[in-house]
Design a protein around this motif. Structure first.
Motif: not given
Length: 410
Positions: A195-206
């Motif tokens: 999806g690009g840069d915006n998607e790869e600058r996310r953080i996921y947590m439970p």
């Protein structure tokens, strides 16, 4: 058609009338060139739609809470609807037939720090199945799992660019601890996303960890509900209707209240956008065919002039015993030959133009414009057909010339 003498005569005529032949071929080549480029652009637009929607799963319903606009069952209007964890469990239980998976989503932002580096990022609190929705690709480590949800672990999965921002290109983030809003989280995975840069600058947590941090709440922002793909488009629409009614009843929202909650059906959106793209491509196709017809009309007019110019010659032929069929065949063969050669030149130029364009027009929603083999075959057959039409009218006129009239022509 395969008479050697006839072909020699056609080539001799072309050689003696280079300008006329060039102008005849140019109109056809330009028409097929424009047709090919326009059709390729239409395919490029469809490719953009596919790329945009297929980055994420399309068997998805995004369910959002809203604010009521009318009173219902003793509740006042203006009530903010709030989804909770029990909504997840109820949907799992009551829609097992439709359901593939379900995940909540809580969206927050936070300041992440590692040593001297820091930056603000979008943080999503989700369940493990959220990876299927986003088509997240794990580069190293792992994604959030059920144990993380049950234990409310302070584990996070970070995007590729988050790792580069905080750790640089040399240090490995896996197993390290990041401070987010003064709480330490362990990096258990690093992902990439098409999806690009915006998607790869996310953080996921439970999501349970996020709820624990927010004073042990069970509230969720929205739900991502995936239906089984074998249901198809009709099944997806039926599922949306049933889920919409079910959630409205559960949260005491008036049936006619359109703002109490929202459902975004990705299958429906994809269907609508692809229908729009197909209609647009049909418009482009008609414009392209119109341009091609204009070119063929041009060559037909030139062939009329050719017949007029060769009136005496054709009269002599008929006086010497040439049949109307042979006269028609001669004019038709020349017309088809010029049309076909010019058409292939225009076709190859069009394909070459699309190849040069590539993804340079991606900012204008044109991705990898191209024409398929079926389109090339269609254009070729169409070209030959138009070549026959372009030559037939003047050929028929030539066949009707009476030798005595032709010999008197000035």
């Amino acid at each position: 058609m395969f008479s050697r003498d006839r072909w020699q005569e056609i080539f001799e005529t072309i050689r003696k009338n280079k300008l006329r032949t060039f102008l005849s071929g140019f109109t056809v080549a330009l028409g097929i060139l424009i047709f090919t480029v326009l059709f390729g652009m239409g395919n490029g637009l469809k490719n953009t739609f596919y790329e945009f929607f297929l980055d994420d799963a399309t068997n998805i319903l995004f369910v959002y809470p809203g604010r009521t606009t009318m009173p219902y069952k003793g509740f006042k209007q203006g009530r903010q609807i709030q989804f909770k964890n029990d909504d997840l469990e109820d949907i799992k239980k009551d829609f097992a037939f439709y359901l593939d998976y379900i995940t909540p989503r809580l969206g927050r932002s936070g300041l992440a720090k590692y040593k001297v580096e820091s930056n603000s990022y979008n943080i999503r609190a989700v369940a493990p199945s959220h990876q299927l929705n986003e088509k997240t690709i794990i580069m190293k480590g792992r994604y959030i799992n059920e144990n993380d949800i049950l234990n409310k672990s302070k584990n996070i999965v970070i995007g590729r660019l988050v790792e580069i921002d905080l750790f640089g290109k040399e240090e490995d983030a896996l197993g390290k601890y990041i401070d987010i809003d003064n709480i330490a989280y362990k990096v258990i995975g690093v992902f990439q996303d098409d999806g690009g840069d915006n998607e790869e600058r996310r953080i996921y947590m439970p999501y349970t960890t996020r709820q624990l941090i927010e004073k042990g709440t069970d509230k969720i922002d929205m739900m991502v509900v995936a239906f089984r793909k074998e249901l198809g488009y009709a099944g997806a629409m039926a599922f949306e209707r049933d889920l919409y009614k079910y959630m409205k009843d559960k949260h005491n929202i008036a049936p006619d209240d359109q703002n109490g909650m929202y459902i975004q059906n990705m299958a429906d959106i994809l269907q609508q956008n692809m229908a729009f793209a197909n209609v647009l491509q049909l418009v482009v196709l008609f414009v392209g065919i119109g341009t091609l017809i204009a070119g063929v009309i041009g060559i037909s007019n030139i062939m009329v002039f050719v017949v007029k110019e060769r009136t005496k010659e054709l009269g002599v032929r008929k006086a010497l015993g040439a049949t109307p069929g042979s006269v028609i065949g001669l004019v038709l063969q020349e017309s088809i030959f010029i049309t076909t050669i010019a058409g292939f030149i225009g076709l190859f130029l069009g394909i070459g133009t699309l190849s040069l364009i590539g993804n340079k027009l991606k900012d204008y929603f044109i991705t990898n414009p191209e024409v398929g083999l079926g389109t090339v075959i269609f254009a070729t057959v169409l070209l030959i057909f138009f070549g026959v039409i372009a030559g037939y009218v003047p050929a028929r006129r030539a066949a009707r010339i009476k030798p005595i009239v032709a010999l008197r022509d000035e």
